[in-house]
Design a protein around this motif. Structure first.
Motif, short mmCIF file in Angstrom:
data_model
loop_
_atom_site.label_atom_id
_atom_site.label_comp_id
_atom_site.label_asym_id
_atom_site.label_seq_id
_atom_site.Cartn_x
_atom_site.Cartn_y
_atom_site.Cartn_z
N GLN A 100 4.06 39.86 38.68
CA GLN A 100 5.05 40.50 37.80
C GLN A 100 4.45 41.80 37.30
N ASN A 101 4.92 42.91 37.88
CA ASN A 101 4.35 44.23 37.58
C ASN A 101 2.85 44.21 37.83
N LYS A 102 2.04 44.43 36.81
CA LYS A 102 0.59 44.46 36.99
C LYS A 102 -0.08 43.13 36.66
N THR A 103 0.71 42.13 36.31
CA THR A 103 0.17 40.82 35.93
C THR A 103 0.50 39.79 37.01
N TYR A 104 -0.40 38.84 37.21
CA TYR A 104 -0.15 37.79 38.19
C TYR A 104 -0.60 36.44 37.63
N TYR A 105 0.07 35.39 38.13
CA TYR A 105 -0.21 34.01 37.73
C TYR A 105 -0.35 33.18 39.00
N GLY A 106 -1.17 32.15 38.93
CA GLY A 106 -1.34 31.35 40.13
C GLY A 106 -1.75 29.92 39.85
N LEU A 107 -1.40 29.03 40.79
CA LEU A 107 -1.82 27.64 40.78
C LEU A 107 -2.38 27.32 42.16
N GLY A 108 -3.34 26.41 42.22
CA GLY A 108 -3.91 26.06 43.50
C GLY A 108 -4.43 24.64 43.53
N ALA A 109 -4.60 24.12 44.75
CA ALA A 109 -5.18 22.80 44.96
C ALA A 109 -6.11 22.89 46.17
#
Length: 251
Positions: A100-109
């Motif tokens: 989102q614009n210059k920000t990012y979010y993430g999940l992982g396994a």
């Protein structure tokens, strides 16, 4: 009767011609379907380091990471070996990331296998024994590109052993500050990432560490020089200053 059918058919034909440009324009405005992407890197270093000291290799290593991406999903297997072709760590990460614009979010396994080794000598011959423990890990991260040459990132991992001999559970939190590039991107340039991380697991082991990873690149040449240092805030026999140097090939 035939004229009526012909007239209706002609009207439908012209209606189709009128609607066709609008339909084509609507199709053009639809977002493109995400495409498959593939890239990776191979790293040769003098000392395989893990954030958790107990999982470090402590000898030269070949580390291979691949990225297979489509849309927001990425599958990134990691295959790390000692130079005598014995496995060290095998990871299979699946990640989902939202930008989102210059920000990012993430999940992982991640499903991983860690191989510990014991070197000994029997009847004058070198003998190597390896044991393997399986783990599951889960990741949550958030990051932002603060400026053209600075970013921030916060990562949390929770891991749990799938075998009785493994470390039953662990927590890992790391704050990073990616910096660069410094210099000319078309010529010689450098990047550095300072990190601060905390470990707490059921070995039992816990501690606060600082580290830095740096690399030097030459334009778009795929091979770069890199180095890493790790320093615990409270050194002891288990966790102490560690470092490595090596070459990294990206493709």
């Amino acid at each position: 009767m035939n004229n009526s059918i012909f007239s209706k058919g002609l009207k439908l034909f012209f209606l189709f011609l009128v609607c066709l440009p609008g339909h084509a324009q609507e199709q053009a405005l639809l977002p493109e379907k995400p495409k498959w992407e593939f890239h990776g890197n191979m790293q040769l270093n003098n000392n395989g380091i893990s954030p958790v000291p107990a999982f470090s290799l402590g000898r030269p290593a070949l580390m291979n990471t691949f990225y297979i991406k489509k849309g927001n999903f990425t599958f990134s297997p990691e295959y790390n070996f000692s130079l005598d072709a014995r496995p060290w760590v095998l990871n299979q990460w699946v990640r989902y990331r939202i930008d989102q614009n210059k920000t990012y979010y993430g999940l992982g396994a991640n499903f991983s296998q860690f191989y510990s080794r014991t070197d000994s000598e029997i009847n004058g011959k070198k003998h190597v024994e390896q044991t393997m423990d399986r783990y599951m890990a889960f990741e949550a991260l958030v990051g932002s590109q603060v400026s053209e040459k600075m970013g921030v990132r916060l990562v949390y991992w929770f891991s749990t052993a799938l075998d009785p001999s493994g470390v039953s559970s662990g927590h890992f939190v790391m704050a990073s500050l990616p910096l660069g590039p410094f210099g000319s991107p078309q010529k010689i340039h450098a990047r550095i990432t300072p990190n601060l991380f905390y470990i707490n697991n059921t070995i039992p082991f816990k501690g606060l560490f600082t580290s830095a990873i740096g690399s030097v690149h030459s334009g778009k040449f795929p091979v770069s020089l890199f180095g890493q240092v790790v320093q615990p805030f409270k050194p002891d026999d288990v966790s102490k200053f560690n470092w490595n140097l090596g070459l990294n090939y990206t493709f």
